[in-house]
Scaffold this motif. Structure first.
Motif, PDB file in Angstrom:
ATOM      1  N   ASN A  81      31.966  11.041   5.295  1.00  0.00           N
ATOM      2  CA  ASN A  81      31.196  11.748   6.651  1.00  0.00           C
ATOM      3  C   ASN A  81      31.522  11.012   7.752  1.00  0.00           C
ATOM      4  O   ASN A  81      31.440   9.891   7.626  1.00  0.00           O
ATOM      5  CB  ASN A  81      29.808  11.997   6.154  1.00  0.00           C
ATOM      6  N   GLN A 105      16.570  25.300   8.359  1.00  0.00           N
ATOM      7  CA  GLN A 105      16.015  23.627   8.018  1.00  0.00           C
ATOM      8  C   GLN A 105      15.126  23.983   6.892  1.00  0.00           C
ATOM      9  O   GLN A 105      14.769  23.401   5.768  1.00  0.00           O
ATOM     10  CB  GLN A 105      15.739  23.050   9.022  1.00  0.00           C
ATOM     11  N   SER A 133      24.863  18.362  14.375  1.00  0.00           N
ATOM     12  CA  SER A 133      26.107  18.421  13.202  1.00  0.00           C
ATOM     13  C   SER A 133      25.655  18.040  12.299  1.00  0.00           C
ATOM     14  O   SER A 133      24.884  17.316  11.940  1.00  0.00           O
ATOM     15  CB  SER A 133      26.941  17.885  14.732  1.00  0.00           C
ATOM     16  N   MET A 134      26.855  18.489  11.576  1.00  0.00           N
ATOM     17  CA  MET A 134      26.355  18.114  10.227  1.00  0.00           C
ATOM     18  C   MET A 134      25.460  18.076   9.451  1.00  0.00           C
ATOM     19  O   MET A 134      25.689  16.886   8.339  1.00  0.00           O
ATOM     20  CB  MET A 134      27.195  16.818  10.118  1.00  0.00           C
ATOM     21  N   HIS A 135      24.599  18.245   9.713  1.00  0.00           N
ATOM     22  CA  HIS A 135      23.416  19.585   8.704  1.00  0.00           C
ATOM     23  C   HIS A 135      23.533  19.837   7.238  1.00  0.00           C
ATOM     24  O   HIS A 135      22.843  18.946   6.635  1.00  0.00           O
ATOM     25  CB  HIS A 135      23.514  21.074   9.292  1.00  0.00           C
ATOM     26  N   TYR A 136      24.640  19.684   6.995  1.00  0.00           N
ATOM     27  CA  TYR A 136      24.689  20.097   5.428  1.00  0.00           C
ATOM     28  C   TYR A 136      25.810  18.714   4.497  1.00  0.00           C
ATOM     29  O   TYR A 136      24.990  18.726   3.054  1.00  0.00           O
ATOM     30  CB  TYR A 136      26.189  20.938   5.214  1.00  0.00           C
ATOM     31  N   ASN A 137      25.548  17.635   5.295  1.00  0.00           N
ATOM     32  CA  ASN A 137      25.607  16.153   5.013  1.00  0.00           C
ATOM     33  C   ASN A 137      24.318  15.733   4.609  1.00  0.00           C
ATOM     34  O   ASN A 137      23.749  15.281   3.759  1.00  0.00           O
ATOM     35  CB  ASN A 137      26.353  15.262   6.074  1.00  0.00           C
ATOM     36  N   ARG A 138      23.263  15.980   5.271  1.00  0.00           N
ATOM     37  CA  ARG A 138      21.889  15.671   5.160  1.00  0.00           C
ATOM     38  C   ARG A 138      21.280  16.555   3.848  1.00  0.00           C
ATOM     39  O   ARG A 138      20.591  15.937   3.485  1.00  0.00           O
ATOM     40  CB  ARG A 138      21.205  15.853   6.616  1.00  0.00           C
ATOM     41  N   HIS A 190      27.787  16.338  20.513  1.00  0.00           N
ATOM     42  CA  HIS A 190      28.223  17.206  19.029  1.00  0.00           C
ATOM     43  C   HIS A 190      28.671  18.340  19.877  1.00  0.00           C
ATOM     44  O   HIS A 190      28.056  19.557  19.260  1.00  0.00           O
ATOM     45  CB  HIS A 190      27.730  17.068  17.864  1.00  0.00           C
ATOM     46  N   SER A 198      21.284  16.178  17.896  1.00  0.00           N
ATOM     47  CA  SER A 198      22.409  17.142  17.443  1.00  0.00           C
ATOM     48  C   SER A 198      22.122  18.020  15.656  1.00  0.00           C
ATOM     49  O   SER A 198      21.173  17.202  15.187  1.00  0.00           O
ATOM     50  CB  SER A 198      23.466  15.898  16.840  1.00  0.00           C
ATOM     51  N   HIS A 207      22.355  13.778  12.602  1.00  0.00           N
ATOM     52  CA  HIS A 207      22.904  13.614  11.227  1.00  0.00           C
ATOM     53  C   HIS A 207      22.620  12.231  10.838  1.00  0.00           C
ATOM     54  O   HIS A 207      23.015  11.979   9.517  1.00  0.00           O
ATOM     55  CB  HIS A 207      24.646  13.147  11.628  1.00  0.00           C
ATOM     56  N   ASP A 223      31.890  20.836  17.654  1.00  0.00           N
ATOM     57  CA  ASP A 223      30.405  20.660  15.806  1.00  0.00           C
ATOM     58  C   ASP A 223      29.944  21.538  15.801  1.00  0.00           C
ATOM     59  O   ASP A 223      29.870  23.076  15.889  1.00  0.00           O
ATOM     60  CB  ASP A 223      30.418  19.465  15.961  1.00  0.00           C
TER      61      ASP A 223
END
Length: 540
Positions: A304, A89, A139-144, A35, A137, A129, A38
């Motif tokens: 997602n 984080q 990537s897409m940390h905001y989803n977690r 990624h 990765s 993710h 991303d």
């Protein structure tokens, strides 16, 4: 199960943050294995916010301000991108663990008080993710982060307090939490706002509702005071643009597949089974609320990337936490304690690969061989603590069709059903897709542009990423989109259009060129290389 000790729980939560956060800090940077694109997008947005730019107003993105602000704050303090990501984080894990402590103390018992906090910490500090692919990765940390916050908000609304009732405090946490979801990733707010409100109404939590409204409005007012009402209009415009975009209608499987595909069908049946089990265990309100949450769970999963159903851990916990305390049988004579135990174990088993991957990721990161990695962005000082595998940085491979004239394969061109070739001023561009080696490509193109005298030019890219400012002396495009979602965001502020001859996303290149043609834009070719065509904007 006994009453959880607040002090012991707090120490445990802090210990988990120290463990997972400390492990991610151990290498002094972040080493990603996938990624990369991303990561470019994230870096651009983080640097823009750290420089005082505002999402939606100064650049186009559907991602909320709170997904970027924690990382940008550490960048502004002088930390590198990699360390800033890890420190952000840890900071998010600390804040959310404080909120999770309230859930654990007031609504859970025994080991589940500890496991709830552990789930929240892991979701905040993981280095992947989700899914079962163990490659590291960012990537897409905001989803977690949004899942972790959603667990807290839903638990507060859905579960009756067992002790220490504090409806005003719970309402403040819930209202601020929902506002934070809206400012992190709007998908979660849209999915969970209706069932959360219905949960409070069904439980007649009037003081909690009032406190939640006040807290949510207060967060909104604070944001408005800082960035003005135009922020909300711009945010809404970005969200509408994405929903109407043909380039990014969904990041993975279609909606029906996230329910009925082989990978998800078992979980879908278990979710319905959990609803029935709660109802037959005389937990009518939680059962109805879980049914109301089901569409939200599916919608978030659908929206997602990877379609990872990370709601499974929460449903499994509900099965264990809400089991009847004494023997209770349904109309068929089944022991509902045993039924809910079986469903809980089955749900947990479905989610285990993703959950274990999240838990394992910081520890796997420690043991990566650093010799195999290079700087993700070779430009000095920009990201010296963010690395990627050298083979993915510098091996440039493209995907090209083999059915060229003269091969004999072109006899089946019609059956191959390829999309029409992208056209630039009547010229058909070769069909090619850059599969790996984006860092090498952007570095080479940026160096060539600089050598040709185009340093400082404002570039609009006919591709999914407009990452040239990360690789050369080019300013970020005012109003531009770090990730292409459709339209021509930032084009009016550009000096040149750069058209890659082997783009990362051929469909985006075709869409951009078609849109420019439809608008009647006049473009003059000023440079052509084996990598790109550069066109100057001319007065229409």
């Amino acid at each position: 199960m006994g009453r959880p000790n607040t002090a012991i729980l707090a120490v445990f939560f802090l210990a988990m943050i120290a463990l997972f956060g400390g492990v991610t800090l151990f290498k002094g940077g972040v080493f990603i294995e996938k990624h990369e694109g991303d990561a470019y997008q994230l870096i651009e947005m983080v640097l823009r916010v750290a420089d005082g730019q505002r999402p939606h107003l100064d650049f186009m993105t559907p991602i909320g301000f709170l997904a970027l602000a924690p990382i940008s704050a550490f960048v502004a303090l002088g930390f590198g991108i990699g360390k800033s990501f890890v420190l952000a984080q840890i900071a998010v894990a600390f804040v959310l663990s404080v909120l999770a402590l309230r859930v654990a103390v007031s609504r859970l018992e025994g080991v589940w008080s500890f496991l709830f906090g552990l789930i929240v910490v892991v979701l905040c500090t993981a280095l992947v993710h989700g899914e079962a692919d163990r490659a590291v990765s960012i990537s897409m940390h905001y989803n977690r982060w949004a899942w972790a916050l959603s667990y807290i908000v839903i638990a507060l609304a859905m579960l009756e307090p067992l002790r220490d009732r504090a409806p005003v405090l719970d309402g403040v946490i819930l209202g601020a939490g929902m506002a934070a979801l809206a400012l992190t990733k709007i998908t979660y707010f849209v999915a969970f706002f209706p069932p959360v409100v219905l949960a409070l109404l069904m439980r007649r939590q009037w003081r909690m509702i009032l406190a939640a409204i006040i807290a949510g409005v207060a967060v909104g007012a604070a944001v408005t005071a800082l960035v003005g009402m135009e922020f909300w209009y711009a945010y809404l415009d970005d969200l509408i643009a994405v929903t109407q975009s043909e380039a990014r209608q969904r990041p993975g499987a279609d909606l029906s597949s996230t329910i009925t595909a082989p990978a998800y069908l078992g979980a879908s049946f278990l979710l319905l089974g959990a609803v029935v089990a709660l109802r037959q265990s005389r937990q009518e309100v939680p059962g109805l609320l879980l049914l109301l949450l089901a569409p939200g769970f599916v919608y978030v999963t659908y929206q997602n990337f990877g379609n990872d159903p990370q709601w499974l851990y929460f449903v499994a916990m509900l099965m264990f936490v809400l089991r009847p305390r004494t023997e209770l049988r349904n109309g068929l004579g089944w022991d509902m304690r045993a039924v809910m135990l079986v469903i809980g174990v089955a749900v947990l088993s479905h989610g285990a690969p993703s959950a274990l991957n999240l838990v394992y990721s910081p520890f796997r990161h420690v043991f990566l061989a650093e010799d195999d990695f290079g700087s993700l962005l070779p430009r000095a000082g920009l990201s010296d603590d963010l690395h990627a595998r050298e083979i993915r940085l510098y091996r440039t491979d493209g995907n090209v069709p083999l059915d060229r004239p003269g091969t004999g394969l072109d006899a089946w061109k019609e059956e191959a059903d390829r999309p029409p070739a992208a056209e630039l001023k009547g010229e058909e561009l070769a069909d090619c897709e850059l599969m790996v080696g984006m860092t090498a490509w952007f570095t080479a193109a940026s160096r060539d542009l600089d050598a040709a005298g185009f340093a400082g030019a404002r570039l609009f890219a006919a591709d999914v990423f407009n990452s040239y400012p990360l690789f050369g002396d080019f300013p970020f495009l005012q109003g531009g989109a770090p990730w292409y979602y459709g339209g021509l965001s930032g084009y009016d502020n550009a000096d040149y259009v750069i058209v890659p001859l082997c783009p990362i996303a051929p469909d985006v290149r075709a869409n951009v060129l078609e849109t420019l043609t439809e608008r009647g834009e006049t473009l003059e070719e000023v440079r052509r290389t084996p990598l790109y065509i550069l066109l100057r904007k001319m007065a229409s």
